[in-house]
Every structure is written in structure tokens, then in C-alpha cells.
Scaffold this motif. Sequence first.
Motif, PDB file in Angstrom:
ATOM      1  N   ALA A  11       1.000  -1.303  -0.043  1.00 36.98           N
ATOM      2  CA  ALA A  11       0.114   0.487   0.368  1.00 36.98           C
ATOM      3  C   ALA A  11       0.949   1.359   0.309  1.00 36.98           C
ATOM      4  O   ALA A  11       1.363   1.065   0.990  1.00 36.98           O
ATOM      5  CB  ALA A  11      -1.276  -0.419   1.050  1.00 36.98           C
ATOM      6  N   THR A  57       9.495  -5.692   9.297  1.00 38.02           N
ATOM      7  CA  THR A  57       7.336  -5.470   9.389  1.00 38.02           C
ATOM      8  C   THR A  57       7.828  -7.046  10.600  1.00 38.02           C
ATOM      9  O   THR A  57       6.383  -6.750  10.686  1.00 38.02           O
ATOM     10  CB  THR A  57       8.059  -6.382   7.549  1.00 38.02           C
ATOM     11  OG1 THR A  57       7.656  -5.096   7.127  1.00 38.02           O
ATOM     12  CG2 THR A  57       5.774  -6.372   7.579  1.00 38.02           C
ATOM     13  N   THR A  77      16.296 -12.608   7.972  1.00 36.24           N
ATOM     14  CA  THR A  77      16.613 -11.853   9.010  1.00 36.24           C
ATOM     15  C   THR A  77      18.437 -12.487   8.475  1.00 36.24           C
ATOM     16  O   THR A  77      18.768 -13.902   7.663  1.00 36.24           O
ATOM     17  CB  THR A  77      16.530 -11.839   9.752  1.00 36.24           C
ATOM     18  OG1 THR A  77      17.315 -11.532  11.309  1.00 36.24           O
ATOM     19  CG2 THR A  77      16.702 -13.726  10.723  1.00 36.24           C
ATOM     20  N   ARG A  78      19.775 -11.650   9.022  1.00 33.91           N
ATOM     21  CA  ARG A  78      20.654 -12.442   8.830  1.00 33.91           C
ATOM     22  C   ARG A  78      21.502 -13.282  10.040  1.00 33.91           C
ATOM     23  O   ARG A  78      22.076 -12.858  10.634  1.00 33.91           O
ATOM     24  CB  ARG A  78      22.116 -11.152   7.861  1.00 33.91           C
ATOM     25  CG  ARG A  78      21.329 -11.366   6.306  1.00 33.91           C
ATOM     26  CD  ARG A  78      22.003  -9.699   5.809  1.00 33.91           C
ATOM     27  NE  ARG A  78      21.627  -9.813   4.393  1.00 33.91           N
ATOM     28  CZ  ARG A  78      20.967  -8.866   3.665  1.00 33.91           C
ATOM     29  NH1 ARG A  78      20.069  -7.280   5.080  1.00 33.91           N
ATOM     30  NH2 ARG A  78      20.669  -8.402   2.784  1.00 33.91           N
ATOM     31  N   GLN A 122      14.616  -5.731  -3.563  1.00 34.07           N
ATOM     32  CA  GLN A 122      15.222  -6.323  -3.468  1.00 34.07           C
ATOM     33  C   GLN A 122      14.461  -7.452  -4.626  1.00 34.07           C
ATOM     34  O   GLN A 122      14.927  -8.365  -5.457  1.00 34.07           O
ATOM     35  CB  GLN A 122      15.973  -7.183  -2.095  1.00 34.07           C
ATOM     36  CG  GLN A 122      16.870  -6.280  -1.458  1.00 34.07           C
ATOM     37  CD  GLN A 122      16.995  -7.718  -0.113  1.00 34.07           C
ATOM     38  OE1 GLN A 122      17.450  -8.214  -0.553  1.00 34.07           O
ATOM     39  NE2 GLN A 122      16.954  -7.122   0.930  1.00 34.07           N
TER      40      GLN A 122
HETATM   41  N1  LIG Z   1       2.296  -0.042   3.071  1.00 33.49           N
HETATM   42  C1  LIG Z   1       2.770  -1.424   3.235  1.00 33.49           C
HETATM   43  O1  LIG Z   1       2.272  -2.040   2.521  1.00 33.49           O
HETATM   44  C2  LIG Z   1       4.183  -1.534   4.043  1.00 33.49           C
HETATM   45  C3  LIG Z   1       4.459  -3.407   4.008  1.00 33.49           C
HETATM   46  C4  LIG Z   1       4.891  -3.757   4.435  1.00 33.49           C
HETATM   47  C5  LIG Z   1       6.352  -2.833   5.733  1.00 33.49           C
HETATM   48  N2  LIG Z   1       5.966  -1.539   5.377  1.00 33.49           N
HETATM   49  C6  LIG Z   1       6.540  -0.721   5.976  1.00 33.49           C
HETATM   50  O2  LIG Z   1       8.348  -0.337   5.571  1.00 33.49           O
HETATM   51  C7  LIG Z   1       9.099  -0.398   6.774  1.00 33.49           C
HETATM   52  C8  LIG Z   1       9.432  -1.395   7.452  1.00 33.49           C
HETATM   53  O3  LIG Z   1      11.058  -1.533   5.826  1.00 33.49           O
HETATM   54  P1  LIG Z   1      12.405  -1.560   6.437  1.00 33.49           P
HETATM   55  O4  LIG Z   1      13.006  -1.873   5.053  1.00 33.49           O
HETATM   56  O5  LIG Z   1      13.209  -1.130   7.492  1.00 33.49           O
HETATM   57  O6  LIG Z   1      12.753  -3.376   6.662  1.00 33.49           O
HETATM   58  P2  LIG Z   1      11.840  -4.882   6.794  1.00 33.49           P
HETATM   59  O7  LIG Z   1      12.222  -5.033   4.981  1.00 33.49           O
HETATM   60  O8  LIG Z   1      10.644  -4.833   6.771  1.00 33.49           O
HETATM   61  O9  LIG Z   1      13.154  -5.943   7.044  1.00 33.49           O
HETATM   62  C9  LIG Z   1      14.614  -5.965   6.746  1.00 33.49           C
HETATM   63  C10 LIG Z   1      15.337  -6.495   7.519  1.00 33.49           C
HETATM   64  O10 LIG Z   1      14.796  -8.030   6.735  1.00 33.49           O
HETATM   65  C11 LIG Z   1      16.168  -8.969   7.040  1.00 33.49           C
HETATM   66  N3  LIG Z   1      17.031  -8.908   4.957  1.00 33.49           N
HETATM   67  C12 LIG Z   1      16.506  -8.035   4.206  1.00 33.49           C
HETATM   68  N4  LIG Z   1      17.302  -7.981   2.885  1.00 33.49           N
HETATM   69  C13 LIG Z   1      17.364  -8.985   3.661  1.00 33.49           C
HETATM   70  C14 LIG Z   1      18.438 -10.576   2.469  1.00 33.49           C
HETATM   71  N5  LIG Z   1      18.797 -10.377   1.799  1.00 33.49           N
HETATM   72  N6  LIG Z   1      18.624 -11.381   4.019  1.00 33.49           N
HETATM   73  C15 LIG Z   1      18.509 -11.736   5.075  1.00 33.49           C
HETATM   74  N7  LIG Z   1      17.659 -10.996   5.957  1.00 33.49           N
HETATM   75  C16 LIG Z   1      17.518  -9.734   4.998  1.00 33.49           C
HETATM   76  C17 LIG Z   1      17.294  -7.754   7.951  1.00 33.49           C
HETATM   77  O11 LIG Z   1      17.362  -8.168   8.585  1.00 33.49           O
HETATM   78  P3  LIG Z   1      18.109  -8.131   9.693  1.00 33.49           P
HETATM   79  O12 LIG Z   1      18.251  -6.535  10.455  1.00 33.49           O
HETATM   80  O13 LIG Z   1      17.379  -8.833  11.394  1.00 33.49           O
HETATM   81  O14 LIG Z   1      19.360  -9.078   9.626  1.00 33.49           O
HETATM   82  C18 LIG Z   1      17.298  -6.067   7.207  1.00 33.49           C
HETATM   83  O15 LIG Z   1      17.255  -5.387   8.550  1.00 33.49           O
HETATM   84  C19 LIG Z   1       7.779   0.198   8.170  1.00 33.49           C
HETATM   85  O16 LIG Z   1       7.889   1.196   7.649  1.00 33.49           O
HETATM   86  C20 LIG Z   1       6.969  -0.883   7.936  1.00 33.49           C
HETATM   87  O17 LIG Z   1       5.340  -0.520   8.412  1.00 33.49           O
HETATM   88  C21 LIG Z   1       4.991  -1.405   4.487  1.00 33.49           C
END
Ligand SMILES: NC(=O)c1ccc[n+]([C@@H]2O[C@H](COP(=O)([O-])OP(=O)(O)OC[C@H]3O[C@@H](n4cnc5c(N)ncnc54)[C@H](OP(=O)(O)O)[C@@H]3O)[C@@H](O)[C@H]2O)c1
Length: 178
Positions: A11, A57, A77-78, A122
Motif C-alpha cells: 500500500a 516488518t 533475517t541475517r 530487492q
Molecule cells: N505500506 C506497506 O504496504 C508496507 C508493508 C510492509 C512494511 N511496510 C513498512 O516498511 C517499513 C519497514 O521496512 P524496512 O526496509 O525498514 O524493513 P524490512 O524490509 O521489513 O526488514 C529489513 C530486515 O530484513 C532483513 N533482510 C533484508 N534483506 C535481507 C536478505 N536479502 N536476506 C536476509 N535478510 C534480509 C534484515 O534483517 P536483520 O537486520 O534481522 O538481519 C533487515 O534488517 C516499516 O515502516 C513498515 O511499516 C509498509
Amino acid sequence: MKDSKVYIIVAVEHNTGIGKNGKMPWDLKSDMKHFREKTVSTIDSEKRNAVIMGSVTWESLPEKFRPLPNRKNIVLTRNSEFDAKNDDVLVKNSLPEAISDLKEDKDIENIFIIGGASIYRQSVDMPEVDGIYITIIENSYDCDTFFPQVPGRFNKETLLKEEEENGTKIKFYLYEKE
Ligand SMILES: NC(=O)c1ccc[n+]([C@@H]2O[C@H](COP(=O)([O-])OP(=O)(O)OC[C@H]3O[C@@H](n4cnc5c(N)ncnc54)[C@H](OP(=O)(O)O)[C@@H]3O)[C@@H](O)[C@H]2O)c1
């Protein structure tokens, strides 16, 4: 290999913002309902869909809503010490591996990539992705995370429905490859 489809579901607000301080900047029941319907519903009642999300998330989901029910939850997660505290949740350290394992799993119908920003960045160019469900919220919110540009190969745009909630127009689209 069976024929699972892979979708991104997101969204976005008026300026492609998706989050602020690790949370969603809005609380819109119509989008939650759409998200639930798309990610839960299967044609084969014996199968479930899978939802793949980043660890941020996962942590942003209220504890009582995780794992997201009636779906196989996969957390990326890593951090090798990460503990989802639930035996049904799969913890993976590679997105391509998570997708290929789920495509081989006969109990899984379709696969949904549900965020957040880093996982969207990604996955959006991965050839495995068949389509993108985008909810466009026609309002501006203060955001610190954004959805990348939809690649040109997703050139078939379908407006699934339009709704209004608390005076805000919401449009639900599906982008697919022609
Ligand atoms: N509007 C929407 O539809 C929607 C949907 C979902 C989320 N969101 C928002 O998006 C934001 C979060 O996004 P974000 O980028 O900060 O976090 P994220 O993508 O949810 O999580 C990032 C984490 O995922 C892990 N990760 C990422 N790439 C990886 C890979 N290739 N291999 C293994 N692990 C990997 C790492 O975890 P580790 O640090 O634990 O290693 C990284 O810190 C929030 O504000 C959320 O509310 C919005």
C-alpha cells in the motif's frame, strides 16, 4: 516444479511512501481487508499461501497478529539468533532461496512478498515476480520509507476496485507482465 505465482503486495500513499518509524502511517480497514483476502484466499482448500517479510516488518506486527494466520509466514533475517517463537514460522537468510523452496513446497499455492522497503527493493526486479498488487491511498502522509518505481515490464494495469474510507479515496491495482 509446481506453478506457484509470486506477487508483491503493498500500500502506497500519494508520494509512494509506505512507512514511518518502522510502522504503517495509516490505519485503513479496507486495505487490511484487501491484504487479508488476497494473501489468504486459495483455490485449493488443502493449500495455504506464503507471506515473505523482512525482520523489521515482522517486529512491527502486533504480537497477537503474528504469525499472520492461515498463511505460511517466512521471515528474512541475517541474524542467526533470530527466534520467531513459533514452530510454523520459517526463518530464512536468502530471498531467492525462500522463493525457490516455497515453489517446491506442494502445500503452498501462491507466494506474497509483503515488505518492508528493503525486501520490496530487492524483489521488484526479480524475474520470479509475476505481479504487484498496489493499493494507492490518495492522500499524503509523513513517510521515511518508499516503494521503488514499478518496472516497465509490469505493463498490464488492472484497476480491481475503488473505495473511500474516512474521506480518503483508495484504489486497488494489479500490475502484471503482458
Ligand atoms: N505500506 C506497506 O504496504 C508496507 C508493508 C510492509 C512494511 N511496510 C513498512 O516498511 C517499513 C519497514 O521496512 P524496512 O526496509 O525498514 O524493513 P524490512 O524490509 O521489513 O526488514 C529489513 C530486515 O530484513 C532483513 N533482510 C533484508 N534483506 C535481507 C536478505 N536479502 N536476506 C536476509 N535478510 C534480509 C534484515 O534483517 P536483520 O537486520 O534481522 O538481519 C533487515 O534488517 C516499516 O515502516 C513498515 O511499516 C509498509
